[in-house]
Design a protein around this motif. Structure first.
Motif, PDB file in Angstrom:
ATOM      1  N   HIS A 142       0.870  -1.176   0.000  1.00 56.57           N
ATOM      2  CA  HIS A 142       0.000   0.000   0.000  1.00 56.57           C
ATOM      3  C   HIS A 142       0.910   1.229   0.000  1.00 56.57           C
ATOM      4  O   HIS A 142       2.130   1.111   0.037  1.00 56.57           O
ATOM      5  N   CYS A 177      -4.725   5.900   0.354  1.00 56.25           N
ATOM      6  CA  CYS A 177      -3.740   4.945  -0.142  1.00 56.25           C
ATOM      7  C   CYS A 177      -3.395   5.358  -1.566  1.00 56.25           C
ATOM      8  O   CYS A 177      -4.271   5.675  -2.356  1.00 56.25           O
ATOM      9  N   GLU A 179      -1.266   3.554  -3.726  1.00 61.71           N
ATOM     10  CA  GLU A 179      -0.685   2.466  -4.534  1.00 61.71           C
ATOM     11  C   GLU A 179      -1.810   1.460  -4.729  1.00 61.71           C
ATOM     12  O   GLU A 179      -2.402   0.997  -3.744  1.00 61.71           O
ATOM     13  N   TYR A 180      -2.091   1.133  -5.988  1.00 61.74           N
ATOM     14  CA  TYR A 180      -3.237   0.249  -6.237  1.00 61.74           C
ATOM     15  C   TYR A 180      -3.045  -1.078  -5.501  1.00 61.74           C
ATOM     16  O   TYR A 180      -2.021  -1.733  -5.647  1.00 61.74           O
ATOM     17  N   CYS A 181      -4.049  -1.437  -4.689  1.00 62.21           N
ATOM     18  CA  CYS A 181      -3.888  -2.592  -3.801  1.00 62.21           C
ATOM     19  C   CYS A 181      -5.096  -3.502  -3.829  1.00 62.21           C
ATOM     20  O   CYS A 181      -5.261  -4.336  -2.950  1.00 62.21           O
ATOM     21  N   HIS A 185      -9.122  -0.235  -2.915  1.00 69.42           N
ATOM     22  CA  HIS A 185      -8.055   0.788  -2.918  1.00 69.42           C
ATOM     23  C   HIS A 185      -8.585   2.220  -2.797  1.00 69.42           C
ATOM     24  O   HIS A 185      -8.096   3.016  -2.001  1.00 69.42           O
ATOM     25  N   MET A 188      -9.705   3.587   0.766  1.00 74.90           N
ATOM     26  CA  MET A 188      -8.760   3.321   1.840  1.00 74.90           C
ATOM     27  C   MET A 188      -8.239   4.675   2.304  1.00 74.90           C
ATOM     28  O   MET A 188      -7.093   5.037   2.103  1.00 74.90           O
TER      29      MET A 188
HETATM   30 CU1  CUA Z   1      -4.101   0.237  -0.090  1.00 72.96          CU
HETATM   31 CU2  CUA Z   1      -4.243   1.096  -2.297  1.00 72.96          CU
END
Ligand code: CUA
Length: 306
Positions: A142, A177, A179-181, A185, A188
């Motif tokens: 993340h 967040c 960063e693609y998670c 996502h 978040m």
């Molecule tokens: Cu955690 Cu994007």
């Protein structure tokens, strides 16, 4: 929601980043103007005309030295300023104990303080103190980003990353967040609640205070349900037997502004909806739909709202 632009900074760390950005922006803007201007001038001045042959002159030492030296100076200046900014934003932490530990999860943030306080998604900090954050992840990569307060930092499983933050003005700052998670996502979110040191200490004390037993019969039933149903496998509520560590600690859920890491406001209706069907509020959430009856949802809400 207030602005979240990194160009509207409220910490020395974010200010340093913003100042560096503007410096590079202005330099790049001047280069763009000069180069575009010269191209336009040359295209007009040396355009094709009947009876004129192109110049065959080659080699001009003075010109070549000049156009090598100028970019070198610019890149050198940007390098020096970048190193200075890095020093302001990211000095080594040494063996200092982190002031806030953040563990990223799909799709929420677990937050620990040295005092023993554990919370989620809403990070309280005292203003005027330089705080060391230590960031890691429980599952995938993340990225923690509160643009007005600090640099972006990756949350990597098994690899703690440190960053610094000194908030200068009380207020609520938004982050997310970066960063693609996975599915959750975009939901978040992070809230940083900056308070005066006195308010912060009061908040910390309140968080450490155990709950009195539920006051109403409905809330008592709610606590019992929370302990008996699968809730307790994932969540902790201090003052009950629920001590799961998969989902957020719900001890002081009622004090938080949002639910599901910013997916919804923390209101009676939204909490009810969340328990009935988590996916309707946050698609992909790992919180299961337990197919709870309305009466059970009501009891759980009554307990959680206390
Ligand atoms: Cu955690 Cu994007």
């Amino acid at each position: 929601m207030q602005g979240v632009s990194p160009l509207d900074p409220f910490s020395p760390q974010a200010q340093a980043i913003s100042a560096l950005f503007w410096f590079v922006m202005v330099v790049a803007g001047v280069i763009l103007l000069v180069v575009t201007g010269l191209v336009v001038y040359i295209v007009i001045r040396f355009r094709h005309r009947e009876g004129r042959a192109p110049s065959t002159r080659e080699g001009n030492t003075a010109l070549e030295i000049t156009w090598t030296a100028i970019p070198l100076l610019i890149v050198g200046a940007i390098f020096v300023l970048t190193v200075r900014t890095m020093h302001t934003v990211q000095p080594p932490a040494g063996d200092r104990t982190p002031d806030v530990r953040v563990v990223a999860h799909q799709w929420w943030w677990e937050v620990h303080y040295p005092s023993g306080v554990t919370t989620a998604n809403e990070i309280h900090v005292p203003v005027g103190r330089t705080l060391l954050f230590r960031l890691t992840s429980a599952d995938v990569v993340h990225d923690f980003w509160v643009p007005q307060l600090a640099r972006k930092m990756d949350a990597i499983p098994g690899h703690p990353n440190d960053f610094w933050m000194k908030v200068e003005k009380p207020g609520v700052y938004h982050g997310t967040c970066a960063e693609y998670c996975g599915v959750g996502h975009a939901l978040m979110r992070i809230l940083v609640v900056a308070q005066t040191p006195k308010e912060f200490e009061a908040w910390e004390q309140a968080q450490l205070t155990p709950h009195p037993p539920p006051a109403t019969a409905e809330a008592r039933q709610g606590r019992q349900l929370l302990e008996q149903l699968t809730c307790a496998n994932c969540h902790t509520v201090r003052g009950s037997s629920a001590s799961g560590r998969v989902g957020p600690d719900l001890t002081h859920l009622a004090d938080r502004r949002t639910l599901a890491s910013g997916a919804a406001e923390n209101t009676h209706d939204q909490l009810t909806q969340w328990l009935k069907d988590p996916n309707s509020i946050k698609p992909g959430s790992h919180m299961p739909n337990l197919q709870l009856s309305d009466a059970r949802v009501k009891a759980l809400v009554a307990y959680l709202e206390e």
